[in-house]
Structure formats: C-alpha cells, structure tokens
Write an enzyme that holds these catalytic residues in place. Sequence first.
Site, PDB file in Angstrom:
ATOM      1  N   ASP A   4       2.825  11.225 -14.141  1.00  0.00           N
ATOM      2  CA  ASP A   4       2.142   9.958 -13.860  1.00  0.00           C
ATOM      3  C   ASP A   4       3.219   8.934 -13.540  1.00  0.00           C
ATOM      4  O   ASP A   4       4.401   9.261 -13.464  1.00  0.00           O
ATOM      5  CB  ASP A   4       1.308   9.505 -15.077  1.00  0.00           C
ATOM      6  CG  ASP A   4       0.150   8.580 -14.647  1.00  0.00           C
ATOM      7  OD1 ASP A   4       0.426   7.605 -13.940  1.00  0.00           O
ATOM      8  OD2 ASP A   4      -1.011   8.882 -15.001  1.00  0.00           O
ATOM      9  N   GLU A  45       9.675 -10.043   2.944  1.00  0.00           N
ATOM     10  CA  GLU A  45       8.247  -9.696   2.890  1.00  0.00           C
ATOM     11  C   GLU A  45       7.818  -8.896   4.120  1.00  0.00           C
ATOM     12  O   GLU A  45       7.042  -7.951   4.027  1.00  0.00           O
ATOM     13  CB  GLU A  45       7.422 -10.995   2.779  1.00  0.00           C
ATOM     14  CG  GLU A  45       5.929 -10.836   3.005  1.00  0.00           C
ATOM     15  CD  GLU A  45       5.215 -10.069   1.906  1.00  0.00           C
ATOM     16  OE1 GLU A  45       5.811  -9.911   0.818  1.00  0.00           O
ATOM     17  OE2 GLU A  45       4.089  -9.620   2.141  1.00  0.00           O
ATOM     18  N   HIS A  64      15.665 -17.377  11.345  1.00  0.00           N
ATOM     19  CA  HIS A  64      15.186 -17.154  12.718  1.00  0.00           C
ATOM     20  C   HIS A  64      13.697 -17.479  12.843  1.00  0.00           C
ATOM     21  O   HIS A  64      13.184 -17.552  13.945  1.00  0.00           O
ATOM     22  CB  HIS A  64      15.511 -15.736  13.219  1.00  0.00           C
ATOM     23  CG  HIS A  64      14.751 -14.637  12.573  1.00  0.00           C
ATOM     24  ND1 HIS A  64      15.319 -13.443  12.225  1.00  0.00           N
ATOM     25  CD2 HIS A  64      13.459 -14.525  12.195  1.00  0.00           C
ATOM     26  CE1 HIS A  64      14.428 -12.654  11.676  1.00  0.00           C
ATOM     27  NE2 HIS A  64      13.279 -13.291  11.639  1.00  0.00           N
ATOM     28  N   HIS A  65      13.017 -17.657  11.698  1.00  0.00           N
ATOM     29  CA  HIS A  65      11.627 -18.096  11.756  1.00  0.00           C
ATOM     30  C   HIS A  65      11.536 -19.587  12.020  1.00  0.00           C
ATOM     31  O   HIS A  65      10.446 -20.137  12.128  1.00  0.00           O
ATOM     32  CB  HIS A  65      10.919 -17.784  10.437  1.00  0.00           C
ATOM     33  CG  HIS A  65      10.787 -16.312  10.180  1.00  0.00           C
ATOM     34  ND1 HIS A  65       9.709 -15.579  10.617  1.00  0.00           N
ATOM     35  CD2 HIS A  65      11.597 -15.435   9.555  1.00  0.00           C
ATOM     36  CE1 HIS A  65       9.868 -14.319  10.251  1.00  0.00           C
ATOM     37  NE2 HIS A  65      11.010 -14.201   9.610  1.00  0.00           N
ATOM     38  N   THR A 119      17.179  -0.202  13.234  1.00  0.00           N
ATOM     39  CA  THR A 119      15.812   0.107  13.653  1.00  0.00           C
ATOM     40  C   THR A 119      15.833   1.122  14.785  1.00  0.00           C
ATOM     41  O   THR A 119      15.030   2.061  14.809  1.00  0.00           O
ATOM     42  CB  THR A 119      15.075  -1.170  14.087  1.00  0.00           C
ATOM     43  OG1 THR A 119      15.288  -2.167  13.096  1.00  0.00           O
ATOM     44  CG2 THR A 119      13.596  -0.930  14.246  1.00  0.00           C
ATOM     45  N   HIS A 144      -7.251 -15.430   7.093  1.00  0.00           N
ATOM     46  CA  HIS A 144      -7.029 -14.122   7.722  1.00  0.00           C
ATOM     47  C   HIS A 144      -5.642 -13.602   7.343  1.00  0.00           C
ATOM     48  O   HIS A 144      -5.496 -12.463   6.898  1.00  0.00           O
ATOM     49  CB  HIS A 144      -7.174 -14.239   9.240  1.00  0.00           C
ATOM     50  CG  HIS A 144      -6.636 -13.068  10.004  1.00  0.00           C
ATOM     51  ND1 HIS A 144      -7.218 -11.816   9.944  1.00  0.00           N
ATOM     52  CD2 HIS A 144      -5.572 -12.936  10.823  1.00  0.00           C
ATOM     53  CE1 HIS A 144      -6.533 -10.974  10.705  1.00  0.00           C
ATOM     54  NE2 HIS A 144      -5.514 -11.630  11.241  1.00  0.00           N
ATOM     55  N   SER A 159       1.504  -9.264  -9.678  1.00  0.00           N
ATOM     56  CA  SER A 159       1.023  -7.907  -9.461  1.00  0.00           C
ATOM     57  C   SER A 159       2.044  -7.084  -8.681  1.00  0.00           C
ATOM     58  O   SER A 159       2.363  -5.956  -9.048  1.00  0.00           O
ATOM     59  CB  SER A 159      -0.312  -7.964  -8.723  1.00  0.00           C
ATOM     60  OG  SER A 159      -0.595  -6.734  -8.117  1.00  0.00           O
ATOM     61  N   SER A 160       2.584  -7.677  -7.606  1.00  0.00           N
ATOM     62  CA  SER A 160       3.542  -6.942  -6.763  1.00  0.00           C
ATOM     63  C   SER A 160       4.809  -6.616  -7.527  1.00  0.00           C
ATOM     64  O   SER A 160       5.348  -5.512  -7.408  1.00  0.00           O
ATOM     65  CB  SER A 160       3.926  -7.775  -5.544  1.00  0.00           C
ATOM     66  OG  SER A 160       2.831  -7.982  -4.738  1.00  0.00           O
ATOM     67  N   HIS A 176      11.050 -13.256   5.072  1.00  0.00           N
ATOM     68  CA  HIS A 176      11.560 -12.172   5.896  1.00  0.00           C
ATOM     69  C   HIS A 176      11.621 -10.843   5.156  1.00  0.00           C
ATOM     70  O   HIS A 176      11.137  -9.841   5.672  1.00  0.00           O
ATOM     71  CB  HIS A 176      12.848 -12.505   6.635  1.00  0.00           C
ATOM     72  CG  HIS A 176      12.964 -11.600   7.817  1.00  0.00           C
ATOM     73  ND1 HIS A 176      12.265 -11.814   8.973  1.00  0.00           N
ATOM     74  CD2 HIS A 176      13.541 -10.397   7.960  1.00  0.00           C
ATOM     75  CE1 HIS A 176      12.437 -10.793   9.785  1.00  0.00           C
ATOM     76  NE2 HIS A 176      13.222  -9.923   9.197  1.00  0.00           N
ATOM     77  N   TYR A 204       9.601  -6.881   5.764  1.00  0.00           N
ATOM     78  CA  TYR A 204      10.070  -5.499   5.626  1.00  0.00           C
ATOM     79  C   TYR A 204       9.381  -4.779   4.483  1.00  0.00           C
ATOM     80  O   TYR A 204       9.281  -3.551   4.488  1.00  0.00           O
ATOM     81  CB  TYR A 204      11.592  -5.465   5.499  1.00  0.00           C
ATOM     82  CG  TYR A 204      12.230  -5.925   6.795  1.00  0.00           C
ATOM     83  CD1 TYR A 204      11.609  -5.614   8.002  1.00  0.00           C
ATOM     84  CD2 TYR A 204      13.381  -6.664   6.835  1.00  0.00           C
ATOM     85  CE1 TYR A 204      12.124  -6.035   9.202  1.00  0.00           C
ATOM     86  CE2 TYR A 204      13.916  -7.091   8.036  1.00  0.00           C
ATOM     87  CZ  TYR A 204      13.285  -6.773   9.219  1.00  0.00           C
ATOM     88  OH  TYR A 204      13.801  -7.196  10.403  1.00  0.00           O
ATOM     89  N   ARG A 249       0.207 -21.192  19.290  1.00  0.00           N
ATOM     90  CA  ARG A 249      -0.630 -20.483  18.340  1.00  0.00           C
ATOM     91  C   ARG A 249      -1.386 -21.499  17.487  1.00  0.00           C
ATOM     92  O   ARG A 249      -1.103 -22.686  17.522  1.00  0.00           O
ATOM     93  CB  ARG A 249       0.213 -19.557  17.464  1.00  0.00           C
ATOM     94  CG  ARG A 249       1.223 -20.286  16.607  1.00  0.00           C
ATOM     95  CD  ARG A 249       2.178 -19.326  15.920  1.00  0.00           C
ATOM     96  NE  ARG A 249       1.539 -18.677  14.796  1.00  0.00           N
ATOM     97  CZ  ARG A 249       2.218 -18.252  13.712  1.00  0.00           C
ATOM     98  NH1 ARG A 249       3.522 -18.420  13.632  1.00  0.00           N
ATOM     99  NH2 ARG A 249       1.586 -17.672  12.724  1.00  0.00           N
ATOM    100  N   TRP A 283      -0.780 -19.752   6.545  1.00  0.00           N
ATOM    101  CA  TRP A 283      -0.383 -18.983   5.361  1.00  0.00           C
ATOM    102  C   TRP A 283       1.022 -19.353   4.926  1.00  0.00           C
ATOM    103  O   TRP A 283       1.417 -19.092   3.802  1.00  0.00           O
ATOM    104  CB  TRP A 283      -0.481 -17.481   5.623  1.00  0.00           C
ATOM    105  CG  TRP A 283       0.687 -16.880   6.335  1.00  0.00           C
ATOM    106  CD1 TRP A 283       0.927 -16.919   7.680  1.00  0.00           C
ATOM    107  CD2 TRP A 283       1.784 -16.165   5.758  1.00  0.00           C
ATOM    108  NE1 TRP A 283       2.098 -16.273   7.970  1.00  0.00           N
ATOM    109  CE2 TRP A 283       2.651 -15.795   6.807  1.00  0.00           C
ATOM    110  CE3 TRP A 283       2.123 -15.796   4.457  1.00  0.00           C
ATOM    111  CZ2 TRP A 283       3.832 -15.090   6.603  1.00  0.00           C
ATOM    112  CZ3 TRP A 283       3.308 -15.087   4.263  1.00  0.00           C
ATOM    113  CH2 TRP A 283       4.148 -14.734   5.318  1.00  0.00           C
ATOM    114  N   SER A 339       7.926   9.143   8.586  1.00  0.00           N
ATOM    115  CA  SER A 339       8.970  10.154   8.380  1.00  0.00           C
ATOM    116  C   SER A 339       8.446  11.372   7.623  1.00  0.00           C
ATOM    117  O   SER A 339       9.101  12.419   7.601  1.00  0.00           O
ATOM    118  CB  SER A 339      10.151   9.556   7.602  1.00  0.00           C
ATOM    119  OG  SER A 339      10.662   8.453   8.300  1.00  0.00           O
ATOM    120  N   LYS A 381      16.392   4.626  13.542  1.00  0.00           N
ATOM    121  CA  LYS A 381      15.199   5.275  13.000  1.00  0.00           C
ATOM    122  C   LYS A 381      14.340   5.862  14.117  1.00  0.00           C
ATOM    123  O   LYS A 381      13.887   7.001  14.040  1.00  0.00           O
ATOM    124  CB  LYS A 381      14.362   4.280  12.192  1.00  0.00           C
ATOM    125  CG  LYS A 381      15.130   3.674  11.043  1.00  0.00           C
ATOM    126  CD  LYS A 381      14.219   2.994  10.058  1.00  0.00           C
ATOM    127  CE  LYS A 381      13.367   3.983   9.346  1.00  0.00           C
ATOM    128  NZ  LYS A 381      14.123   4.815   8.417  1.00  0.00           N
TER     129      LYS A 381
END
Lengths: 381, 525
Positions: B105, B254, B301-302, B327, B76, B168-169, B252, B256, B449, B141, B267, B330
């Site tokens: 293009d 990732e 922090h993870h 944040t 998932h 790809s990314s 991390h 963002y 979890r 994951w 925006s 914004k």
Amino acid sequence: MESTFPEQIRKLALALACMLATREVWADYKLNLTEGVTSISREAYRLHMLALWICVVIAIVVFGAMAWSIYHHRKSRGAVAASFHDNTKVEIAWTIVPFLILVVLAIPATNALIAMNDTSNADLTIKITGLQWRWRYDYLKEDISFVSNLDDKSAAAAKQGSGIDPRTVEHYLLNVDNPVVVPVGKKVRFLLNASDVIHSWWVPDLGFKKDAIPGFVNEIWARVDTPGTYRGQCTELCGVGHGFMPIVLIAMNEPEYLVWLAQQHAASAKARAGGDRTWTREELLAKGDEVYAKNCAACHQPNGEGIPGAFKALKGSPVVKGPLAEHIDRVMNGKPGTAMPPFAAQLSDAEIAAVITHERNAWGNNTGDLVQPAQIKAARK
Amino acid sequence: MTELALPHPHDHTHPSGITRWLFTTNHKDIGTLYLLFSVSMLFIGGSFAMVVRAELFQPGLQFVSPHFFNQMATMHALVMIFGAVMPAFVGLANWMIPLMIGAPDMALPRLNNWSFWLLPFAFTLLLATLFMPGGAPSGGWTMYPPLVLQMGMAFPFLIFAVHLMGLSSVMGAINVITTVFNMRAPGMTYGKLPLFVWTWVITAFLLIAAMPVLAGAVTMLLTDKFFGTSFFNAAGGGDPVMFQHVFWFFGHPEVYIMILPAFGIVSQIVPTFARKPLFGYTSMIYAVASIAFLSFIVWAHHMFTVGMPLAGELFFMYSTVLIAVPTGVKVFNWVATMWRGSMTFETPMLWALCFIILFSIGGFSGLMLGLAPVDFQYQDTYFVVAHFHYVLVTGAVFAIIAGVYFWLPKWTGRMYDERLGKLHFWLSTISVNVLFFPQHFLGLAGMPRRIPDYAVQFSGWNMVSSLGAFAFGASQLIFLYIVVRAISGHGAKASAQVWEGAQGLEWTLSSPPPYHSFNEPPKVP
C-alpha cells in the site's frame, strides 16, 4: 431563359470563388503577426518568423521520423522488435544540436531586447495611465492631457441584448473618442502607470505591450515611420470592462501633428471655461446622463442597481441620498480597497458636477439637488 | 515472546457502503476516489469552458455579462488545474505506484485518506462562491492584486480553498516520496523503477517546494484584504509586482507538476506497444530532473511585460529556452523507442502518440514565447491560450486519458470496447485541433485573452474554435460511457498481462488485482 442545373452549379461556384477571393472574407481569417511600423515591431516579426521556421523544420524531421517508424515498424507489416535501448553518441548529438539552435535564436533576440530597452534621447514623452476602463494620456511639457474612452457606437452595440449587430459598427471595440496622436519619425517615449489595477498597453503595430502598474512607472519607446491609424487593446485582465478599453494611435506627419497640438490646446482651454459658469438643471442632467453611461454604468449598471455583492447600488444608496459633501468626496477620491476609483483626475469639474446631479435625481433618488462645477472646483482645493 | 495483536494482513476485511469510501486507507480505493473526483471536475470545469466558447461564438454579448464571463474563465482554470488534472495524477499515483514497486500500500495510508477527503471540502468552498452575492472569483486564476482585492464575498472562500488544495497536494507528495523511498520490493532498485514512478517522485519534490509558496502568496493577499497589511499595495509601500514573482515561483513548477507524470505515463505506454524497451532510460530521468530544476529559475517569463531590468529579461529568456534541450531529449527518446519496434495501435498507444505530436507543438510555441522581444507581442493574447492548452489539454489531459485506457483493464478486470475507444480518440483529436489551433492565429492577429467580446475581424476563427470546443466537449461523453461500462462489469474479461508487450510487476497481478496486493514482497526480475 432558365439556366440548367449544371449551369447553376457553375454560377454558384463562380460566385463562391469571387467571394473567397475578396479581402473582406479573408479579413476574418488573418493568420500571422503584423510586421508593424516601427523598428521594434519589424525585429519582433523577423524573430517570430525565424523561430517559426526553425520549429517547422524540426517538426518535419521529428514527426517525419515518427511517421516513417509508425508506417514501417508496425507489427501488422511483420516488423520484429529490435532490442537496443541506448546509444551514447546519438544522445549526445541530440543534446548538443538543439543547444546550438537555441544559440542561433538567442543572439538576435538579445540584440532586439537591448534595442527595446534604450529609451534615451526621446523627442517627445507621453505618460499613459491605465484606469478602469479607459486610458489617460498626458503629453509632458505640452500641458495636454485627455482621457480616451471606447467610442459610443461600440459601447452601445456591446451592451448585452442591444440588438445591434457588431458587424455594422465600424471598428467595433477598437475605436475611441480621443485617440492618442504621435508625430511620424520622432522617437516617442511612453511612460506607463495605472491608478487602480494593472492594465497593459498594446498596439501590435508598435511591436510591444507593456504593463501599466499602480505605483510603478514603466518605460518603452517607438518611432513610427508610416502615417496611419493603429489600433490595440488592454491586454491585462482588469475587471468587467477589460474588453472595452481599446487604444487608437494616430501617427501624423509633423505639420498635421502641430495643427492637432494647437487644437488640443484650444480644446483644453474651452473645457476649463465650462467649469466657470453656472449650468442649468437640464444641462447638468443631460451631461450627467452621458458621463454616467460612459464612466459608471459598467459597474453600477444603467439602472443604478449595481451587481449585488460586487458593485454597490446607487438607487436608494445612503451616500447618494445623504449629505452632498460625502457624495462629492466618494466620486472624486473613490473608496480605497474597493473597485470604486477616484475620478478627480479623470473628469472635469463640469463632468463631476453633472454626474453627481444625475445620480442624485435618477432612479427615484429625487433629492432635487443641483451641483455646480464651482462646487467641485472648491472641493479640489 | 509475546504475541502482538496486530490485525492480520490476510484477513480480507472488506467494508462496504459509504463507510468503505469515507474511512478507506486502501490505495486502490483512494486512487479510485481521486479519479472519480477528477472526472467530475473535468465535466464541471468543461461546462464553464463551454459557456466561455458559447459567448465567444459570435461578436457581441449574447449569453452572459462580462462579469459572469470573467467568473467562468477564472473558475474554468481553477477547477481544471486543481480539481481535474492534479487529482487525476494523484489518483494514478495511488493506484499504480504500489503495484509498480511491489508495495502492499502507500506508506502513510491515513494521511492518504485525509489528502483525498480535503478536496471535496476545498471544491465545495470554491464552487459555492458561484451562488454568492457578487459571484465567483473573476480576476483570473492568477489572482493578481490589486484586481483580486476588489472581489466580493468569494475572496476568503477562494483563499481557503487554495489552502486546502495545497495541503492536500503536499500530503499526497509526502506520501509518494515516503512510499517510493521505503516500500520498494527487494531488488527494485532506483535503476529499475518504472519511469512513471520516477517522474512522480520528482513531481512530488516540486509539489513540496512549490505549494507552500502559493499558500504564502495567498495568505499575504488575505492579510492585505482584511488585516491592513500592504504587501502588494503600492500606496502602502508594497509592491503589486512582487505578488507576480511569488505566484510564478510557484506557478512555473506547477506547470511541470502537471506534465512530468504525463511524461511518465507516455514512457510506460510507448515501449509496451512498440514491444521494445524504452530508449535512453537514464537520460530520460536526467532530462526530467533537469526540467524540474530549470522550472525554479524561469518563472519571470510569465511576466516579461511587467518591466524588469534588461539583465533580468535576458536571464529569464536564456533559462527558459534552455528547457527546450531536455524536453527535446525526451521526445527524441520516445521516437527512438518506436524506431524498429513492432508496433500496434490500441487506444492507449494512439493517445500516447498523439500526445507526443501535440505536446511538441505546444513546446514549439513555448520556445517562441520564451523569446522575450517577441513575447512582448504574444503575451496575454490567444497565442498564449493556444500554447498552454496544447501542453495542458493535448499534453497532460491526453496523457491521463492514455493512462486510463492503458490501466482500466487492470483496475476493473474488463476490456473497454476498442472500437468506441478509437472513436473517442479520433473525435477528440480532430476537434481539439479545430478548437485550439486557430487560437494561434487569433493571438497573432491581435486578440487579447480573457475578453468577453471582440472586434469583428476575429469572428471567423472564433466561430471555428467554438465549434471545435463543442465537439470536443461532447466527445468526452463517450469516454464517460466507456469508463462506466468497464466499472459496471461489462466487456470482455482482461488477462493479468492485459497487453502483449506489457512489462512490470503490476502486470503480474490478476485483473482486477486483489484488494490487498503484494502482502508478500514479489520477486523482482
């Protein structure tokens, strides 16, 4: 007399209200963090509530402004758009004010963190080892060590299609055979380690969780101030048994704790004695079945067929049907690079002997071999 | 002077059939491919989540084994992150960036084709593991060793799938940066770039910096498993915690990567429907840039619970909570944009407003999680699950859906059915909160979890959450219907402007825009 319809409704409402008022119903809908029974857990709780209320206040202000704007500044109410698009003073203010709020949060958080890291001057040290999927506790200096497994009732009910309603099992999935016991009011230092993969030891009432990592020793401490039974779980995904390795910690007053210690010493002496005698075939098979169910069945499955591609089958396995020495070695030392852990430190001589005997005779393996505890004892050398 | 035999940009060669899609170098076609790929992954990843929530509906194991449950939870996450959210943003970038900056293009059209066509192969590798002996990846994951090394046949497939997705990314990111740096229409200065373009440029830098780190980490896993190295094996002198440091150094940023373009979309939408210019354009860009910078120094922090030195814990706690400042800026800017505007509430605006509120709720729980001493309680519980689903589902995914409603009339030339759009919005918003809000309570009450079964005391909220999940999942079928209708040419014709308050080059083109647009650079007002 038969009750009229409105009366029935009134009765029903009353019954519902009574039901809702009982703690049992709401126990299913607990909302908040526990305050716990240690200074660390209370500090965590205070910080949690402080942060929560700060967030609530900010939310009310910001979402309130949004709601006001959404209501008043809508085109359908004839609002005409202004054209301003910046305001340096306002922008500086809403950068600095949140920063100051963070400082308010960071000060108590820093103090709490410093206190948590101070494991010095402990009265007692317990080494906790995470294993797939059980906990092992060693009381250093006391020569007591035992393995703590999910209790049999939970294990039976947790089998897929067991037909047992978990609601009928007391402390379902939160109960163990051998709880870890600590004395109340004493500073207990926990050393955490793991033998296979990473686990994490968490009892919410103690106020922390800490990872148990192979090759590392982590430290944390707790001084439980209220006698009682506190339950927790492994909190780092560690394989198929991750949800089934709970923690039960009992905090006892000093005199009771001493009695418990004495019992443990006696029990470990008795366990050692079991390894010195010769067991009958029936004894070995009965014990082996029990040990297998608890330690092996999660991967190799109760029918010994394993899960193809993930966990090897024992039914007809060349190791199980082959030379005995190799089988003993596999059970005691595991197979590096796979999920098969070493059981030498987790199980007694008698338990290893019994489970090997069981495997060599179950599911049509029928080798007829019997393994005695003395053989395992010899293999340990 | 000799005449060069260049293909004339005005000869509208319009290949058809399967080769159009296989060989296309057209940014609109590739954008469409990305978006269709993303929506199919959304439904595949969503069906995995339905299995998880069905099993968690009641205590006890009813439907699946713990082994399969772990596969579903792992797949998932992988499918949603790498298959649904990231490709959706790349698809939006492909469609909108050239239109917004007045370019004909993307700068590197063939690379663009390749970046997309890697993805179906990557996900074939990944999804094929479901049918292999031993099943799909089941160690989460995050792929933490040593657990991940216990995986069976799926392991090398997972690693190579991740490599392809990363490739790809990175190529997509290079394309975005090259396009924006080189192909802006005359007069489209950096100070005029739409926020969506700005956020995407910053995201692209994050991608280029972060994805190779992931590739390195999984390659080390591969050699640990097959070539006898011990990068993460304590018994061989390695360090299992090092993997977590390397992984989250990618992980991390990732996070963002999946939210900055969402900020960009919101925006664009809020000023359009408030009929008022975006408040604090410059501070928005600085805020995004600060968030991007901070994302590289907060990773640990993870993993507060792995046992870091006190100084490390303090550093990562301070840097983490600091993210609240940009944040906050914004969110305040969006509210100030609405303030004294002249607002209407078409479907895209509803999703965008809901994004602001629900993403903020995810931000609040993020702030709480950043406080290390309490994180020792929250870590790896459902509180964390609630947090990252608020930022990723009601954050990233809601913004993507807002963007799709906003730009769908531009892409297809057809207006969607406003009534159906609103129905989709309200059903989704209510059910997503029924789904995720109670998970805060479950986590605080002590539910870890990634467990297939739970203690009876957690059964109430789990049932509520599962009901929310089924309703949320079903609501997305409405979305599918709306999109299919617009693509197949149903609905009122859309004007070039589409929205009364719409501003920018993309709205000067017809709806749908010509296959080749801005062959002559447009005049930037």
